[in-house]
Write a protein that holds these residues in place. Structure first.
Motif: not given
Length: 119
Positions: A40-43, A115-119
């Motif tokens: 993930a970004p920044g991870e 992969v993008t999961v929206s809330s």
């Protein structure tokens, strides 16, 4: 030349599903295990799940256990990652990697799929 190509990423709502594929070329299926990783970004990159060359032994990170399923089709030299009950925290670039039998280090890597999961 060894090549791993991921596909199947995309945008999905929380609770949804995606199926990722990792197609390998230049490798003999009986010679390698496969792992899925994500970043993930920044991870830092983290291990998600691994499968041995026979497909009868798997290991899942606790964060995905019970929601993700890895499988492989050696006739097609392809490994799949079925992801169900997706959460926003699953958002990351997912990459597959191959490790030769008898070794511990993943030597070959794909380019990754978002992969993008929206809330």
């Amino acid at each position: 030349q060894v090549q791993l190509v991921e596909s199947g990423g995309g945008l999905v709502q929380a609770g949804g599903s995606l199926r990722l594929s990792c197609a390998a070329s230049g490798l003999t299926s009986s010679n390698y295990g496969v792992g899925w990783f994500r970043q993930a970004p920044g991870e830092e990159r983290e291990f998600v799940v691994g499968i041995n060359w026979r497909g009868d032994s798997t290991y899942y990170a606790d964060t995905v256990k019970g929601r993700f399923t890895i499988s492989r089709d050696n006739a097609e030299n392809t490994v799949y990652l079925q992801m169900n009950s997706l959460k926003p925290e699953d958002t990351a670039v997912y990459s597959c990697a191959a490790v030769s039998v008898g070794y511990r280090r993943y030597k070959y890597w794909g380019q990754g799929t978002q992969v993008t999961v929206s809330s």
